[in-house]
Design a protein around this motif. Structure first.
Motif, PDB file in Angstrom:
ATOM      1  N   ASN A  25      26.884  39.066  96.419  1.00 44.22           N
ATOM      2  CA  ASN A  25      28.126  39.830  96.490  1.00 44.22           C
ATOM      3  C   ASN A  25      28.937  39.715  95.202  1.00 44.22           C
ATOM      4  N   LEU A  26      28.931  38.528  94.599  1.00 45.49           N
ATOM      5  CA  LEU A  26      29.714  38.298  93.373  1.00 45.49           C
ATOM      6  C   LEU A  26      29.057  38.916  92.150  1.00 45.49           C
ATOM      7  N   VAL A  27      27.819  39.392  92.292  1.00 45.67           N
ATOM      8  CA  VAL A  27      27.115  39.984  91.149  1.00 45.67           C
ATOM      9  C   VAL A  27      26.888  41.481  91.348  1.00 45.67           C
ATOM     10  N   VAL A  28      26.379  41.838  92.514  1.00 48.33           N
ATOM     11  CA  VAL A  28      25.986  43.229  92.754  1.00 48.33           C
ATOM     12  C   VAL A  28      27.199  44.118  92.976  1.00 48.33           C
ATOM     13  N   ILE A  29      28.121  43.684  93.831  1.00 45.81           N
ATOM     14  CA  ILE A  29      29.278  44.523  94.162  1.00 45.81           C
ATOM     15  C   ILE A  29      30.099  44.880  92.918  1.00 45.81           C
ATOM     16  N   PRO A  30      30.425  43.921  92.018  1.00 41.37           N
ATOM     17  CA  PRO A  30      31.168  44.310  90.804  1.00 41.37           C
ATOM     18  C   PRO A  30      30.426  45.338  89.955  1.00 41.37           C
ATOM     19  N   CYS A  31      29.111  45.205  89.826  1.00 33.41           N
ATOM     20  CA  CYS A  31      28.341  46.155  89.021  1.00 33.41           C
ATOM     21  C   CYS A  31      28.353  47.548  89.642  1.00 33.41           C
ATOM     22  N   VAL A  32      28.135  47.605  90.952  1.00 32.83           N
ATOM     23  CA  VAL A  32      28.132  48.902  91.626  1.00 32.83           C
ATOM     24  C   VAL A  32      29.519  49.531  91.583  1.00 32.83           C
ATOM     25  N   TYR A  33      30.542  48.719  91.750  1.00 38.10           N
ATOM     26  CA  TYR A  33      31.911  49.238  91.690  1.00 38.10           C
ATOM     27  C   TYR A  33      32.202  49.820  90.312  1.00 38.10           C
ATOM     28  N   GLN A  34      31.754  49.119  89.268  1.00 40.35           N
ATOM     29  CA  GLN A  34      31.969  49.616  87.920  1.00 40.35           C
ATOM     30  C   GLN A  34      31.268  50.952  87.694  1.00 40.35           C
ATOM     31  N   LEU A  35      30.044  51.113  88.208  1.00 39.37           N
ATOM     32  CA  LEU A  35      29.328  52.384  88.090  1.00 39.37           C
ATOM     33  C   LEU A  35      30.049  53.501  88.817  1.00 39.37           C
ATOM     34  N   VAL A  36      30.570  53.212  90.013  1.00 37.98           N
ATOM     35  CA  VAL A  36      31.308  54.221  90.792  1.00 37.98           C
ATOM     36  C   VAL A  36      32.560  54.654  90.041  1.00 37.98           C
ATOM     37  N   THR A  63      38.084  39.394  85.973  1.00 38.87           N
ATOM     38  CA  THR A  63      39.305  38.847  86.577  1.00 38.87           C
ATOM     39  C   THR A  63      39.229  38.855  88.092  1.00 38.87           C
ATOM     40  N   ARG A  64      38.742  39.971  88.651  1.00 36.17           N
ATOM     41  CA  ARG A  64      38.676  40.082  90.103  1.00 36.17           C
ATOM     42  C   ARG A  64      37.647  39.113  90.694  1.00 36.17           C
ATOM     43  N   ALA A  65      36.507  38.970  90.044  1.00 37.32           N
ATOM     44  CA  ALA A  65      35.484  38.072  90.570  1.00 37.32           C
ATOM     45  C   ALA A  65      35.970  36.626  90.588  1.00 37.32           C
ATOM     46  N   LEU A  66      36.611  36.205  89.489  1.00 43.60           N
ATOM     47  CA  LEU A  66      37.117  34.838  89.425  1.00 43.60           C
ATOM     48  C   LEU A  66      38.294  34.637  90.366  1.00 43.60           C
ATOM     49  N   ASP A  67      39.074  35.703  90.560  1.00 38.95           N
ATOM     50  CA  ASP A  67      40.258  35.604  91.404  1.00 38.95           C
ATOM     51  C   ASP A  67      39.880  35.361  92.865  1.00 38.95           C
ATOM     52  N   ARG A  68      38.814  36.000  93.327  1.00 36.99           N
ATOM     53  CA  ARG A  68      38.404  35.895  94.726  1.00 36.99           C
ATOM     54  C   ARG A  68      37.228  34.946  94.933  1.00 36.99           C
ATOM     55  N   LEU A  69      36.827  34.242  93.879  1.00 36.71           N
ATOM     56  CA  LEU A  69      35.689  33.338  94.008  1.00 36.71           C
ATOM     57  C   LEU A  69      35.983  32.206  94.986  1.00 36.71           C
ATOM     58  N   THR A 104      30.696  42.223 105.340  1.00 33.57           N
ATOM     59  CA  THR A 104      31.690  43.230 104.953  1.00 33.57           C
ATOM     60  C   THR A 104      33.015  42.589 104.553  1.00 33.57           C
ATOM     61  N   ARG A 105      33.323  41.437 105.133  1.00 36.77           N
ATOM     62  CA  ARG A 105      34.584  40.767 104.756  1.00 36.77           C
ATOM     63  C   ARG A 105      34.600  40.427 103.278  1.00 36.77           C
ATOM     64  N   ASN A 106      33.507  39.874 102.758  1.00 34.45           N
ATOM     65  CA  ASN A 106      33.457  39.530 101.334  1.00 34.45           C
ATOM     66  C   ASN A 106      33.573  40.776 100.461  1.00 34.45           C
ATOM     67  N   GLY A 107      32.928  41.855 100.880  1.00 37.61           N
ATOM     68  CA  GLY A 107      33.018  43.094 100.109  1.00 37.61           C
ATOM     69  C   GLY A 107      34.419  43.649 100.091  1.00 37.61           C
ATOM     70  N   ILE A 108      35.105  43.562 101.226  1.00 35.17           N
ATOM     71  CA  ILE A 108      36.483  44.052 101.289  1.00 35.17           C
ATOM     72  C   ILE A 108      37.384  43.232 100.372  1.00 35.17           C
ATOM     73  N   LEU A 109      37.184  41.917 100.358  1.00 34.24           N
ATOM     74  CA  LEU A 109      37.999  41.063  99.484  1.00 34.24           C
ATOM     75  C   LEU A 109      37.850  41.464  98.020  1.00 34.24           C
ATOM     76  N   LEU A 110      36.636  41.775  97.609  1.00 33.41           N
ATOM     77  CA  LEU A 110      36.412  42.148  96.215  1.00 33.41           C
ATOM     78  C   LEU A 110      36.946  43.540  95.901  1.00 33.41           C
ATOM     79  N   VAL A 111      36.517  44.518  96.680  1.00 37.78           N
ATOM     80  CA  VAL A 111      36.842  45.906  96.363  1.00 37.78           C
ATOM     81  C   VAL A 111      38.339  46.165  96.481  1.00 37.78           C
TER      82      VAL A 111
END
Length: 287
Positions: free
Chosen positions: A271-282, A218-224, A192-199
Motif C-alpha cells: 500500500n505504501l508503494v503501489v498506491i502512491p505510484c498509481v495516484y500519481q499516474l491518475v 510527504t503523504r507517505a511519511l505522514d501516514r506511515l 480499504t482503510r489504509n487506502g483511504i488514509l493515503l488517498v
C-alpha cells in the motif's frame, strides 16, 4: 412354513411376576442350515409329502436390511471422511475415478452431497456476499472522493491483500476453506482503510498546492505511523488465534486469522508503494 421358520405365539409362561411368550418353531439347526431347509417336509393335498427343495430354490444371498428413499427414489449412501486435504479436490478425484471405472446401470446415477454440498452452497453465498461488499465499498468511496478513478485507486488494495492471502495459504495448510474465504472478506475493511488514509491525505495536500514527488513523499511519511500502528495492533491480536490451528475449537478461527494476517501484511507493505505510484499516474492524466 411361516410357523416352522418364523414361529408363532402359542401361549404364555409365567414365572413369578414375569411372563414370557411361548413360541412354536423348528429348532435352530433346522432353521439355519440350507440342507435341512431343503429337506423340510411339506404336506400335499392328497395326503402325501414332499420336500421343500422340490418346490423352491433355497439360497443364501446378501441384501440390504433397510431401504432408504429420498424424493420417492431409492438411495444408497456411500460415506467417507476427508482428512489432510480439502473436500473439493477429494470430490473431484472421486468423480474422475467413478467416471473412468464405474459403469452405472440404467436408472442409476451418482449425486455428491453431505459436507461437500453444504460447502458448495456456502461458497456460492460467500461469492455473492463478496461482490455485494465490494460494490458497497466502491459506492462509499465514490461518495467520499466524488471521483471514480480515486475510488478504484483505493480498491487496488484488495488485489494487494489477495497476494498475501495466496502466499500464506500456500505455505501453511494449502486449503482454501470457508473460514479462509470469510477471513478474506473481513480483510476488505482493513485493506480499504489504509487506502483511504493515503488517498484522502493526498487530496488534502494537493488542494494546498503541493505537487509531484514532494506530495507523494510527504503523504507517505505522514501516514506511515498510523498505518503501521493499526496493522501491528491487529496482527498482534490475531497471532494467538493463528497459532492454535491444531487445537479443538479453532477450526474456524485459526484459518480466518491466518488469512487476515497474510493479507494485512502484503496490503500494508505494498500500500505504501503501489498506491502512491498509481495516484500519481491518475493525477498526471487528469492534469
Amino acid at each position: 412354513m411361516e410357523i416352522a421358520f418364523a414361529g408363532e405365539e402359542a401361549g404364555e409362561i409365567y414365572e413369578g411376576q414375569q411372563y414370557f411368550d411361548l413360541v412354536v418353531r423348528y429348532e435352530k439347526p433346522f432353521r439355519d442350515d440350507i440342507e435341512n431347509i431343503n429337506n423340510t417336509l411339506i404336506s400335499l393335498p392328497n395326503g402325501g409329502q414332499t420336500i421343500l427343495g422340490e418346490l423352491a430354490t433355497i439360497q443364501a444371498v446378501s441384501s440390504p436390511n433397510t431401504i432408504n428413499r429420498e424424493d420417492v427414489q431409492r438411495k444408497i449412501v456411500v460415506a467417507a471422511n476427508v482428512q489432510g486435504r480439502d473436500i473439493h479436490s477429494a470430490v473431484n478425484e472421486i468423480k474422475e475415478v467413478v467416471a473412468n471405472n464405474v459403469n452405472m446401470p440404467e436408472g442409476y446415477r451418482v449425486e455428491y452431497g453431505g459436507q461437500f454440498e453444504s460447502e458448495s452452497k456456502a461458497s456460492l453465498l460467500l461469492l455473492v456476499t463478496a461482490i455485494i461488499a465490494i460494490a458497497i465499498i466502491f459506492l462509499l468511496l465514490y461518495y467520499e472522493f466524488k471521483d471514480v478513478k480515486l475510488a478504484f485507486v483505493v480498491l487496488i488494495n484488495l488485489p494487494l491483500a489477495l497476494i498475501g492471502v495466496i502466499l500464506i495459504v500456500y505455505f501453511t495448510s494449502g486449503i482454501i476453506s470457508i473460514a479462509a474465504t470469510i477471513g478474506f472478506i473481513s480483510l476488505f475493511g482493513f485493506a480499504t482503510r489504509n487506502g483511504i488514509l493515503l488517498v484522502s491525505r493526498y487530496e488534502d495536500l494537493r488542494k494546498e498546492g503541493m505537487q509531484g514527488f514532494q506530495l507523494i513523499k510527504t503523504r507517505a511519511l505522514d501516514r506511515l505511523n498510523p498505518i503501521l500502528m493499526t496493522a501491528f495492533t491487529t496482527g498482534l491480536v490475531l497471532i494467538p488465534l493463528a497459532l492454535k490451528g491444531g487445537e479443538p475449537g479453532s477450526e474456524i478461527q485459526s484459518p480466518m486469522a491466518v488469512v487476515i494476517l497474510g493479507g494485512l501484511l502484503s496490503a500494508t507493505i505494498l500500500n505504501l508503494v503501489v498506491i502512491p505510484c498509481v495516484y500519481q499516474l491518475v493525477i498526471k492524466k487528469r492534469n
